[in-house]
Design a protein around this motif. Structure first.
Motif, PDB file in Angstrom:
ATOM      1  N   LEU A  51       0.682  -1.127  -0.056  1.00 49.60           N
ATOM      2  CA  LEU A  51      -0.030  -0.074   0.106  1.00 49.60           C
ATOM      3  C   LEU A  51       1.009   1.262  -0.026  1.00 49.60           C
ATOM      4  N   LEU A  52       1.986   1.318   0.819  1.00 54.17           N
ATOM      5  CA  LEU A  52       2.823   2.105   0.547  1.00 54.17           C
ATOM      6  C   LEU A  52       3.581   2.513  -0.732  1.00 54.17           C
ATOM      7  N   LEU A  53       3.953   1.545  -1.158  1.00 55.51           N
ATOM      8  CA  LEU A  53       4.658   1.633  -2.584  1.00 55.51           C
ATOM      9  C   LEU A  53       3.565   2.211  -3.514  1.00 55.51           C
ATOM     10  N   ALA A  54       2.249   1.535  -3.549  1.00 58.81           N
ATOM     11  CA  ALA A  54       1.373   1.981  -4.416  1.00 58.81           C
ATOM     12  C   ALA A  54       1.165   3.344  -4.270  1.00 58.81           C
ATOM     13  N   GLY A  55       0.956   3.890  -3.171  1.00 59.77           N
ATOM     14  CA  GLY A  55       0.429   5.189  -2.721  1.00 59.77           C
ATOM     15  C   GLY A  55       1.813   6.327  -3.248  1.00 59.77           C
ATOM     16  N   PHE A  56       2.959   5.916  -3.080  1.00 57.10           N
ATOM     17  CA  PHE A  56       4.191   6.701  -3.618  1.00 57.10           C
ATOM     18  C   PHE A  56       4.083   6.843  -5.056  1.00 57.10           C
ATOM     19  N   LEU A  57       3.872   5.679  -5.872  1.00 60.16           N
ATOM     20  CA  LEU A  57       3.971   5.443  -7.338  1.00 60.16           C
ATOM     21  C   LEU A  57       2.616   6.172  -7.806  1.00 60.16           C
ATOM     22  N   PHE A  58       1.600   6.254  -6.959  1.00 63.35           N
ATOM     23  CA  PHE A  58       0.290   7.008  -7.511  1.00 63.35           C
ATOM     24  C   PHE A  58       0.345   8.458  -7.441  1.00 63.35           C
ATOM     25  N   GLY A  59       1.196   8.812  -6.334  1.00 63.50           N
ATOM     26  CA  GLY A  59       1.343  10.208  -6.167  1.00 63.50           C
ATOM     27  C   GLY A  59       2.248  10.784  -7.423  1.00 63.50           C
ATOM     28  N   ILE A  60       3.369  10.089  -7.626  1.00 63.95           N
ATOM     29  CA  ILE A  60       4.100  10.345  -8.796  1.00 63.95           C
ATOM     30  C   ILE A  60       3.532  10.533  -9.957  1.00 63.95           C
ATOM     31  N   TYR A  61       2.502   9.584 -10.184  1.00 60.13           N
ATOM     32  CA  TYR A  61       1.964   9.447 -11.502  1.00 60.13           C
ATOM     33  C   TYR A  61       1.012  10.639 -11.308  1.00 60.13           C
ATOM     34  N   ALA A  62       0.319  11.005 -10.253  1.00 56.83           N
ATOM     35  CA  ALA A  62      -0.454  12.230 -10.159  1.00 56.83           C
ATOM     36  C   ALA A  62      -0.179  13.380 -10.445  1.00 56.83           C
ATOM     37  N   ILE A  63       1.061  13.677  -9.983  1.00 59.59           N
ATOM     38  CA  ILE A  63       1.833  14.955 -10.611  1.00 59.59           C
ATOM     39  C   ILE A  63       2.253  15.020 -11.890  1.00 59.59           C
ATOM     40  N   MET A  64       2.621  13.771 -12.656  1.00 64.42           N
ATOM     41  CA  MET A  64       3.219  13.904 -13.761  1.00 64.42           C
ATOM     42  C   MET A  64       1.687  13.695 -14.812  1.00 64.42           C
TER      43      MET A  64
END
Length: 95
Positions: A66-79
Motif C-alpha cells: 500500500l505504501l509503494l502504491a501510494g508513492f507511485l500513484f502520487g508520482i503519477y498524479a503529479i505527472m
C-alpha cells in the motif's frame, strides 16, 4: 539559428489541474493508511524478547504494498496531463 519564442502559459499560478490535486490527495491517503497498518503496539510483557505479532500478514505484505502504491500513484498524479485541453481548462477552473 533562430530563437524560438516561449510558449505562452495559460494560467501560470496553477501548474496542476484540479484532477491532479485530487489524485495527489488520494496518494497521500494511501500512504497514511499504509503507515497506520504498518504500526502496532509493542509487547505488553517487557520480559519477552520477541513479539511474533510483528510478523503478521498485514505488516509484512499489505502495508508495504500500500505504501509503494501510494508513492507511485502520487508520482503519477503529479505527472498526469489530460490529452484533451478542454478537460484541463475545466479542471483548473478556467473556462
Amino acid at each position: 539559428m533562430k530563437k524560438q519564442a516561449p510558449v505562452p502559459v495559460e494560467n501560470p499560478a496553477m501548474p496542476l489541474g484540479k484532477r491532479n490535486y485530487v489524485m495527489i490527495l488520494c496518494g497521500i491517503a494511501a500512504i497514511v493508511l499504509g503507515f497506520i497498518l504498518l504500526s502496532g503496539g509493542g509487547s505488553e510483557d517487557p520480559a519477552t524478547q520477541f513479539d511474533y505479532g510483528m510478523f503478521s500478514f498485514r505488516r509484512l505484505y499489505v502495508a508495504p504494498v500500500l505504501l509503494l502504491a501510494g508513492f507511485l500513484f502520487g508520482i503519477y498524479a503529479i505527472m498526469y496531463r489530460p490529452k484533451d485541453k478542454t478537460k484541463d481548462n475545466a479542471d483548473s477552473g478556467n473556462e
